[in-house]
Design an enzyme around this catalytic site. Sequence first.
Site, PDB file in Angstrom:
ATOM      1  N   HIS A 357      43.869 -54.494  59.794  1.00 49.55           N
ATOM      2  CA  HIS A 357      43.828 -54.392  58.330  1.00 49.55           C
ATOM      3  C   HIS A 357      43.393 -55.672  57.637  1.00 49.55           C
ATOM      4  O   HIS A 357      43.478 -55.754  56.414  1.00 49.55           O
ATOM      5  CB  HIS A 357      45.209 -54.009  57.787  1.00 49.55           C
ATOM      6  CG  HIS A 357      45.554 -52.566  57.953  1.00 49.55           C
ATOM      7  ND1 HIS A 357      45.172 -51.591  57.061  1.00 49.55           N
ATOM      8  CD2 HIS A 357      46.239 -51.930  58.930  1.00 49.55           C
ATOM      9  CE1 HIS A 357      45.622 -50.412  57.469  1.00 49.55           C
ATOM     10  NE2 HIS A 357      46.263 -50.597  58.602  1.00 49.55           N
ATOM     11  N   LYS A 545      48.110 -55.005  41.987  1.00 47.42           N
ATOM     12  CA  LYS A 545      48.091 -55.188  43.435  1.00 47.42           C
ATOM     13  C   LYS A 545      48.915 -56.421  43.769  1.00 47.42           C
ATOM     14  O   LYS A 545      49.343 -57.143  42.871  1.00 47.42           O
ATOM     15  CB  LYS A 545      46.663 -55.339  43.959  1.00 47.42           C
ATOM     16  CG  LYS A 545      45.835 -56.411  43.250  1.00 47.42           C
ATOM     17  CD  LYS A 545      44.401 -56.416  43.757  1.00 47.42           C
ATOM     18  CE  LYS A 545      43.640 -55.223  43.251  1.00 47.42           C
ATOM     19  NZ  LYS A 545      42.938 -54.502  44.292  1.00 47.42           N
ATOM     20  N   ARG A 546      49.138 -56.652  45.032  1.00 50.97           N
ATOM     21  CA  ARG A 546      49.876 -57.834  45.466  1.00 50.97           C
ATOM     22  C   ARG A 546      49.211 -59.094  44.910  1.00 50.97           C
ATOM     23  O   ARG A 546      47.988 -59.162  44.819  1.00 50.97           O
ATOM     24  CB  ARG A 546      49.885 -57.855  46.998  1.00 50.97           C
ATOM     25  CG  ARG A 546      50.749 -58.900  47.630  1.00 50.97           C
ATOM     26  CD  ARG A 546      50.964 -58.556  49.108  1.00 50.97           C
ATOM     27  NE  ARG A 546      49.706 -58.231  49.770  1.00 50.97           N
ATOM     28  CZ  ARG A 546      48.955 -59.121  50.428  1.00 50.97           C
ATOM     29  NH1 ARG A 546      49.325 -60.385  50.472  1.00 50.97           N
ATOM     30  NH2 ARG A 546      47.849 -58.756  51.034  1.00 50.97           N
ATOM     31  N   LYS A 551      42.731 -62.206  45.973  1.00 56.90           N
ATOM     32  CA  LYS A 551      42.554 -61.060  45.071  1.00 56.90           C
ATOM     33  C   LYS A 551      42.147 -61.510  43.667  1.00 56.90           C
ATOM     34  O   LYS A 551      41.746 -60.709  42.851  1.00 56.90           O
ATOM     35  CB  LYS A 551      43.830 -60.215  45.033  1.00 56.90           C
ATOM     36  CG  LYS A 551      44.130 -59.561  46.389  1.00 56.90           C
ATOM     37  CD  LYS A 551      45.424 -58.775  46.353  1.00 56.90           C
ATOM     38  CE  LYS A 551      45.805 -58.219  47.717  1.00 56.90           C
ATOM     39  NZ  LYS A 551      44.970 -57.105  48.176  1.00 56.90           N
ATOM     40  N   THR A 653      42.920 -49.700  48.313  1.00 57.45           N
ATOM     41  CA  THR A 653      43.119 -48.281  48.004  1.00 57.45           C
ATOM     42  C   THR A 653      43.371 -48.078  46.512  1.00 57.45           C
ATOM     43  O   THR A 653      43.164 -46.994  45.999  1.00 57.45           O
ATOM     44  CB  THR A 653      44.296 -47.683  48.805  1.00 57.45           C
ATOM     45  OG1 THR A 653      45.458 -48.512  48.638  1.00 57.45           O
ATOM     46  CG2 THR A 653      43.957 -47.592  50.282  1.00 57.45           C
ATOM     47  N   LYS A 657      42.250 -45.003  43.899  1.00 59.14           N
ATOM     48  CA  LYS A 657      43.172 -44.275  43.022  1.00 59.14           C
ATOM     49  C   LYS A 657      42.684 -44.292  41.577  1.00 59.14           C
ATOM     50  O   LYS A 657      42.723 -43.272  40.880  1.00 59.14           O
ATOM     51  CB  LYS A 657      44.579 -44.882  43.113  1.00 59.14           C
ATOM     52  CG  LYS A 657      45.245 -44.677  44.456  1.00 59.14           C
ATOM     53  CD  LYS A 657      46.449 -45.586  44.626  1.00 59.14           C
ATOM     54  CE  LYS A 657      46.911 -45.581  46.087  1.00 59.14           C
ATOM     55  NZ  LYS A 657      47.817 -46.697  46.392  1.00 59.14           N
TER      56      LYS A 657
END
Length: 811
Positions: A357, A545-546, A551, A653, A657
């Site tokens: 991952h 998100k985290r 990110k 993901t 969504k």
Amino acid sequence: MVLTTQSFEEQLTEKLRSLRGTGVEEASEKDMYYAVASIVQEQLSASWQDTRKHYDKREERQMYYISMEFLIGRLMENNLQNCGLLDTCTTTLKKLGFEPELVYGQEHDAGLGNGGLGRLAACFLDSVASLRYAGHGSGIRYRYGLFEQRIIHGNQVELPDYWLKEEYPWETRRADESLTIHFGGQVIPHKRSDGSLEFSYYDTDEVQAVPYDVPVAGYQNDVVNTLRLWSAELAPENTDILADAEGKYYHHLDHMHSVEQISGFLYPDDSSYEGKELRLKQQYFLVSATIQNIIRDHKTRCTKSLKNMHEKTVIQINDTHPSLAVPELMRLLMDEEGFSWDDAWNITTKTIAYTNHTTLSEALEKWPVSMMENLLPRIFMIINEINERFCLGIYYDKPAFRDLIPRVAVIADDQVHMARLAIVGSFSINGVAKLHTEILKRSEMNDFYRIFPEKFNNKTNGITHRRWLLQVNPGLSSLITDAIGRGWVEQPSKLSTLVRYSNDSPFLDKIADVKKENKKALADLIRKRTGITVNENSIFDVQIKRLHEYKRQLMNIFHVIYLYNELKDNPMMDMTPRTFIFAAKAAPGYYMAKEIIKLIHHVASIVNNDAAVGDRLKVIFLENYNVSLAEKIIPAAELSEQISTASKEASGTGNMKMMMNGALTIGTMDGANIEINDFVGRDNIFIFGLSSEQVHDYYANGGYNAKDMYHADDRIRRILDQLYGGEFGSQEIEFKDIFYNIMYNNDPYFVLKDFDSYIDAHELAESRYRNHRQWQQMSTINIAHSGKFSSDRTIHEYASEIWRLSPVPKA
């Protein structure tokens, strides 16, 4: 059994009386929640038992998905929907004077996961059951989740997430199926009469693994698979408190506490030796219990012999955390079942498959040899033998690859490399997006790809559209069904027929109306939780998100600062109002991530209270991000921030969504953004920034200088100077560390390098938003292509290409 509204009401009344000792008039929302849950569990139980019997009777090949995380969220609405009872229950509750959302909201989010890894596992289980595959999940029943996040003066504060403080109605304890796990002690080899070795264990610490089963219902198909969660408890013979000597009593309590810690916390702090050891204990506890259970099941279902185990069983390990499945299966086959090394290795390497991952080196786990040897002595022996045989095999059988041995050895630099162990011991290694898999093959795992090219394959992630569209966005779901029929619910690829409505003005108007209602609902939630009123006609720009530097939430908040500066310099500037919505947890020990959360809050406190800006710019941070909160935010999102540094995000993901719910993506060519771009076309997505090739070139060859960007771009210099000068802090709160991290660590995630391109992409998005018809056309095209990202498609690919499963026909 089909329940009408009347029969459902009758059952509710009876359950309230028998379970909660109350009537409808006196019942609380919690009373009603447990009553509904009991009805649903009864509906599921018969199908659950029938499914197991059906699999056993057919000696069905079965898949076991081992994961440290299953982020299942709340199950009430999901189970009602999959039983075909959601509308009946909702109608009945309203008739009885209850607000369904308040009843369903009594359920705590299960604290079994953290982020995308765990949410993916939950989606996969849903699709496996809905597509009639024989597959089950296996995880740990953590008493405490990651943590409950609170924000105090802009700082993240972690509180215990004791999600099991009240009865969890979906689980069934099966103490009669408990298993014993051994840690530590000594391992003594003995020769058998045939010259082979057997091993005896002495002075080990024994822990009981007690299974709790949670039903996984397929969508209205009478299939109910199992998520088995293991709880660590004292062995029964050790549970009597030894009161004859005070010292023994306290020793007993210490030991009990030590045992319970194994299933106590999701991801315990590993900054200390003890924390690292606890994580390793958790991982072995999970795989040992699971594989003992798999072997027991195989003997019951198929045959007493395990020679054909790999023909009847496949084990998918979700990331490196369960890599100890490889030596544990070897141990059980050799030590408990009497197999030779070669026969055990043949079975193991035909049974286990591995999903990677990440491309982040820090996420590829390594354990000190001394820790592994002390805690799991027999397992270490087997890993050592695996490593010796693997390296010798390369040396003699593949001499062209001899120079790779130091880089592929399972034990190297006095550490056990878990990803290498998983690769060597499995028959399949898959990435989770096309780019991610290519990066694994050409760089991060290139050495292994050269040795085992046949093992590598791609399985792009997916999400369950039944949870993330049908359940969370009923308005949009009804609109889609009215337009193209209900077939998309079971065949999400049929969503593609929505493309023909992308020029249908009445349909586009309805799409806009649904989004407006969802934005209103989110605005109400924001007002209740934060006290801030947002402009419902503003662009809802969402990054959830985290919190991690790659990110790039930092780049997002830099953009907010840039817009704020522009508005202050030119108060009459023509700008479409923006509401920036953040939600994220930072790992407790991740200092820079916590600083970014603090910065977001301090920017928000200034922007949101500046009367000159008004409602043209708002910044919202919703604390304690979890599945239930995501279910509220995603249907209202209009611009989906997927802005990771190219090559860093394996898939994502959240991008799927929000796309599925009509948001448009602003993002880099990273992870599954690339495939979204391929499907919707460049005109229906906002792409910016460096490519993964450019990022890798900078890392490998240099050529990038953050200080040059600082001096060359007035916008960047102004923002960084504001951070350094404390404009968004105070005398006590500064953000110089963010400044220094960018300037003196050379902007490791290329925030400054991509900033100009990011602003351009936002300006293009704003211009498209002003053309409401064009925006709705783009939104419709994104929804139409989102069926490609259903986890049903992903699971079909796993089942046919890795697991070799076929849908099980009805009994």
